[in-house]
Design a protein around this motif. Structure first.
Motif, mmCIF file in Angstrom:
data_model
loop_
_atom_site.group_PDB
_atom_site.id
_atom_site.type_symbol
_atom_site.label_atom_id
_atom_site.label_comp_id
_atom_site.label_asym_id
_atom_site.label_seq_id
_atom_site.Cartn_x
_atom_site.Cartn_y
_atom_site.Cartn_z
ATOM 1 N N GLU A 180 8.043 -21.102 55.040
ATOM 2 C CA GLU A 180 7.973 -19.690 55.442
ATOM 3 C C GLU A 180 7.432 -18.835 54.299
ATOM 4 N N ALA A 181 7.935 -19.086 53.090
ATOM 5 C CA ALA A 181 7.503 -18.310 51.927
ATOM 6 C C ALA A 181 6.017 -18.488 51.663
ATOM 7 N N LEU A 182 5.565 -19.737 51.695
ATOM 8 C CA LEU A 182 4.160 -19.995 51.393
ATOM 9 C C LEU A 182 3.255 -19.455 52.492
ATOM 10 N N ALA A 183 3.696 -19.585 53.745
ATOM 11 C CA ALA A 183 2.901 -19.045 54.842
ATOM 12 C C ALA A 183 2.756 -17.536 54.722
ATOM 13 N N LEU A 184 3.855 -16.856 54.381
ATOM 14 C CA LEU A 184 3.794 -15.412 54.182
ATOM 15 C C LEU A 184 2.880 -15.052 53.019
ATOM 16 N N ALA A 185 3.035 -15.765 51.913
ATOM 17 C CA ALA A 185 2.321 -15.409 50.692
ATOM 18 C C ALA A 185 0.815 -15.573 50.808
ATOM 19 N N VAL A 186 0.370 -16.572 51.558
ATOM 20 C CA VAL A 186 -1.074 -16.860 51.590
ATOM 21 C C VAL A 186 -1.765 -16.278 52.811
ATOM 22 N N THR A 187 -1.003 -15.600 53.701
ATOM 23 C CA THR A 187 -1.607 -14.982 54.873
ATOM 24 C C THR A 187 -1.955 -13.537 54.549
ATOM 25 N N SER A 207 6.228 -3.908 57.593
ATOM 26 C CA SER A 207 6.323 -5.368 57.765
ATOM 27 C C SER A 207 4.974 -5.930 58.234
ATOM 28 N N PRO A 208 4.522 -7.067 57.668
ATOM 29 C CA PRO A 208 5.252 -7.981 56.778
ATOM 30 C C PRO A 208 4.997 -7.753 55.288
ATOM 31 N N GLY A 209 4.647 -6.513 54.891
ATOM 32 C CA GLY A 209 4.375 -6.255 53.480
ATOM 33 C C GLY A 209 5.542 -6.573 52.560
ATOM 34 N N PRO A 210 6.755 -6.053 52.839
ATOM 35 C CA PRO A 210 7.887 -6.381 51.968
ATOM 36 C C PRO A 210 8.227 -7.867 51.979
ATOM 37 N N GLU A 211 8.167 -8.480 53.154
ATOM 38 C CA GLU A 211 8.455 -9.920 53.250
ATOM 39 C C GLU A 211 7.456 -10.726 52.424
ATOM 40 N N ARG A 212 6.203 -10.326 52.468
ATOM 41 C CA ARG A 212 5.173 -11.022 51.703
ATOM 42 C C ARG A 212 5.393 -10.849 50.195
ATOM 43 N N ALA A 213 5.777 -9.644 49.787
ATOM 44 C CA ALA A 213 6.051 -9.402 48.369
ATOM 45 C C ALA A 213 7.230 -10.246 47.892
ATOM 46 N N SER A 270 -2.175 -24.625 60.990
ATOM 47 C CA SER A 270 -1.229 -24.976 62.052
ATOM 48 C C SER A 270 0.187 -24.559 61.696
ATOM 49 N N ILE A 271 0.567 -24.691 60.414
ATOM 50 C CA ILE A 271 1.893 -24.285 59.984
ATOM 51 C C ILE A 271 2.054 -22.777 60.117
ATOM 52 N N ILE A 272 1.056 -22.044 59.684
ATOM 53 C CA ILE A 272 1.129 -20.581 59.715
ATOM 54 C C ILE A 272 1.183 -20.080 61.162
ATOM 55 N N LYS A 273 0.354 -20.689 62.039
ATOM 56 C CA LYS A 273 0.378 -20.289 63.440
ATOM 57 C C LYS A 273 1.735 -20.571 64.064
ATOM 58 N N SER A 274 2.359 -21.675 63.680
ATOM 59 C CA SER A 274 3.652 -22.031 64.264
ATOM 60 C C SER A 274 4.743 -21.032 63.871
ATOM 61 N N ARG A 275 4.495 -20.264 62.810
ATOM 62 C CA ARG A 275 5.481 -19.276 62.354
ATOM 63 C C ARG A 275 5.104 -17.869 62.792
ATOM 64 N N GLY A 276 4.066 -17.755 63.638
ATOM 65 C CA GLY A 276 3.708 -16.466 64.214
ATOM 66 C C GLY A 276 3.124 -15.491 63.232
#
Length: 211
Positions: free
Chosen positions: A89-96, A40-46, A204-210
């Motif tokens: 959440e999806a976009l934050a995961l995908a672009v981080t 994690s967060p590899g599977p979530e990002r995929a 700011s969005i990505i930071k807010s989601r940890g």
């Protein structure tokens, strides 16, 4: 990893997690999942990237007869259908990007957020729309329509996901951005203006989601 629209209820109710991937792929074991995508967060990002691919492809396919505006509206409707919190959440995961630990503390000099994956997300949507709408050209004029559409799409999606926006107000925001782009024809200028704004806002969005 590929998804079908039938996965939408699970994603809406449970978000982007490894257990969703296992539920959608009964023959896949947790060990195999980690081997494919890492911890994690590899599977979530995929999973998040697979949803973005699905939303892009389905939006263009379903609204291709409605032109550029219709395809953009349909893509924004997909965010609404999933839920704007889930879409963010999806976009934050995908672009981080994955955080890599560098020796001697050098990782402190690596920017916490790289805007290139986010801009690539916008350009992929713009390219799919431009290609479907026959805006392609065999020369340098291939780029301006895509840069303009990417700027319009990213700024509108940011408005939708980061503000208290309804789908109708998001559509109105999109219409204004399209009218501005058409009126001033400031394709490259408009894209560079919004690139910095979008990147800083997404931080700011990505930071807010940890993430």
């Amino acid at each position: 990893m590929k998804l079908t629209p039938s996965a939408l209820p699970l994603l809406r109710s449970q978000g982007f997690s490894a257990r969703i991937i296992l539920a959608l792929n009964p023959s896949l074991t947790p060990h195999a999942l980690n081997a494919l995508h890492g911890p994690s967060p590899g599977p979530e990002r995929a999973l998040a990237r697979a949803w973005l691919d699905l939303a892009r492809a389905e939006s263009v396919s379903q609204a291709r007869e409605q032109g550029v505006r219709g395809m953009l509206r349909e893509r924004l409707r997909w965010n609404e259908e999933l839920g704007v919190d889930r879409a963010a959440e999806a976009l934050a995961l995908a672009v981080t990007p994955d955080r890599v630990k560098l020796p001697f503390g050098w990782d402190h000099f690596v920017p916490a957020f790289n805007p290139l994956p986010l801009l690539a997300h916008g350009f992929s949507m713009a390219d799919a729309i431009a290609s479907t709408a026959s805006l392609a050209r065999p020369d340098l004029s291939w780029y301006p329509p895509r840069l303009s559409l990417a700027s319009v799409y990213l700024s509108t999606e940011l408005h939708q996901l980061s503000e208290d926006a309804t789908l109708q107000s998001t559509y109105a925001f999109l219409d204004r951005r399209l009218e501005d782009a058409e009126r001033v024809k400031g394709v490259v200028q408009g894209s560079t203006e919004y690139a910095d704004y979008i990147a800083r806002s997404w931080i700011s969005i990505i930071k807010s989601r940890g993430l």
